[in-house]
Design a protein around this motif. Sequence first.
Motif, PDB file in Angstrom:
ATOM      1  N   LYS A 283       0.808  -1.217   0.000  1.00 34.68           N
ATOM      2  CA  LYS A 283       0.000   0.000   0.000  1.00 34.68           C
ATOM      3  C   LYS A 283       0.838   1.262   0.000  1.00 34.68           C
ATOM      4  O   LYS A 283       0.492   2.251  -0.664  1.00 34.68           O
ATOM      5  CB  LYS A 283      -0.949  -0.033   1.202  1.00 34.68           C
ATOM      6  N   ALA A 284       1.940   1.276   0.740  1.00 35.04           N
ATOM      7  CA  ALA A 284       2.766   2.485   0.830  1.00 35.04           C
ATOM      8  C   ALA A 284       3.356   2.896  -0.524  1.00 35.04           C
ATOM      9  O   ALA A 284       3.307   4.087  -0.877  1.00 35.04           O
ATOM     10  CB  ALA A 284       3.871   2.289   1.869  1.00 35.04           C
ATOM     11  N   PRO A 285       3.928   1.971  -1.325  1.00 38.12           N
ATOM     12  CA  PRO A 285       4.442   2.401  -2.634  1.00 38.12           C
ATOM     13  C   PRO A 285       3.360   2.955  -3.557  1.00 38.12           C
ATOM     14  O   PRO A 285       3.604   3.927  -4.286  1.00 38.12           O
ATOM     15  CB  PRO A 285       5.049   1.111  -3.208  1.00 38.12           C
ATOM     16  N   VAL A 286       2.164   2.360  -3.538  1.00 36.45           N
ATOM     17  CA  VAL A 286       1.075   2.856  -4.378  1.00 36.45           C
ATOM     18  C   VAL A 286       0.655   4.252  -3.924  1.00 36.45           C
ATOM     19  O   VAL A 286       0.402   5.151  -4.741  1.00 36.45           O
ATOM     20  CB  VAL A 286      -0.119   1.882  -4.351  1.00 36.45           C
ATOM     21  N   LEU A 287       0.603   4.462  -2.605  1.00 37.10           N
ATOM     22  CA  LEU A 287       0.226   5.772  -2.078  1.00 37.10           C
ATOM     23  C   LEU A 287       1.284   6.824  -2.420  1.00 37.10           C
ATOM     24  O   LEU A 287       0.945   7.954  -2.795  1.00 37.10           O
ATOM     25  CB  LEU A 287       0.023   5.694  -0.564  1.00 37.10           C
ATOM     26  N   ALA A 288       2.555   6.456  -2.306  1.00 39.02           N
ATOM     27  CA  ALA A 288       3.625   7.398  -2.659  1.00 39.02           C
ATOM     28  C   ALA A 288       3.539   7.787  -4.134  1.00 39.02           C
ATOM     29  O   ALA A 288       3.750   8.961  -4.490  1.00 39.02           O
ATOM     30  CB  ALA A 288       4.988   6.775  -2.354  1.00 39.02           C
ATOM     31  N   ALA A 289       3.222   6.830  -4.992  1.00 41.25           N
ATOM     32  CA  ALA A 289       3.075   7.127  -6.422  1.00 41.25           C
ATOM     33  C   ALA A 289       1.906   8.087  -6.660  1.00 41.25           C
ATOM     34  O   ALA A 289       1.980   8.979  -7.514  1.00 41.25           O
ATOM     35  CB  ALA A 289       2.868   5.830  -7.208  1.00 41.25           C
TER      36      ALA A 289
END
Length: 398
Positions: A283-289
């Motif tokens: 979830k964190a990488p998708v949110l950062a993107a």
Amino acid sequence: MSEHLTAPPRVRWLNRNVLGIGFADLAADANYEMVFAVLPLFITVGLGAPAFAVGLVEGLGDGSSAVVKLWSGWYSDRIAWRRRLAVGGYGTTVFGLALLVAVTSWPQVIVARALAWMGRGLRQPIRSAMLAASVERKDLGKAFGFHEALDTAGALIGPGVAFLLLSTGHDFRSVFWIALVPGVLCVVLFALMTRDPRPGRPEPVSLRVPLPAGFWGLMAPVAIFGVGNFATAFFTLRAAQIMQPELSRTAALSAAVGFYLAHNAVGATVSFPAGWLADHVGKAPVLAAAYLTFAAACLVGLLGHGWAALGLMALLVGAQNPVVSSVEGSLTSSLVEERRLGTAFGFLNGINGAADLASSVVAGALWTFVSPQSALGLGGLLCAAAALLLWLRQPKNV
């Protein structure tokens, strides 16, 4: 009949609560997005106010909502009737927006907008906690993504109706009247279709017991992004600007409403795939993107001009908005135990609301007294910084 019926089956994530909350919010978004598609134009063109007024209206609405969200989330973890409280929140939002049909000056819009968003603040943490508690943790991304897809579909229908009404000669107040139809529907749907998934009276947890460190670690990039993430209303204003002088003022205003419609169409398309991706790659990488995508939208708004820039800006703004909302929700749900979800969502939504207050007021001031480019530039820098911080310090699930 008791509000606490047997919890929805958790084997399949697409259960009654997920559907009920999703369709209620589809109608809710059709209601207020029909209004917000034209509200910045109503304030500046219809009432003759400066762009600073748009920021003040947006900011004070978000600020009033932030205070209510903090209380609502905490309180909902302690009561057995939180679903009825959420129904009241849906109704308050509809009533607040209905007041717009009677306003005659832009300061009156502040009152209507603030009341509507206080209602939204009342129900939002409860809705998110009920949604999270209705599915297994491995399915949080899909459930929140599906909800956001329906939510954004409503945000597509609402501006679409507003665009048709304006293009056929109706005025802004006609849009506000028609928006009451899905507004009433959302209250009925949530009241009839949803149930509180908690099996009995909740056991309250003292605020002296801290929420997990991973949750507070997430709140830092959330707050930074929130301060940079100014209201979409400013992109609507910018959409009209970048289409002139090639288009007449009337045509440019129609193009701006079309931009609002297009960005919601993009959001409805990407919401569920983004939630599925968050469940599988993190979830964190998708949110950062998604944070970085908003920064890119600011860059296009800063430098672009004409139809190509308008289309790219709609693509980028549309791609980030529902993804940020759904993945912040699913990530929060994975970091906090179920009995404290209301409190956690209260903090999440409260921090977002306070940051939205700051971002909208600052963006409005820069837009009016310096330049639109300065507001876009600051927003882009802050959102890029939030993306970097989240990428470097990814929180761990409980």
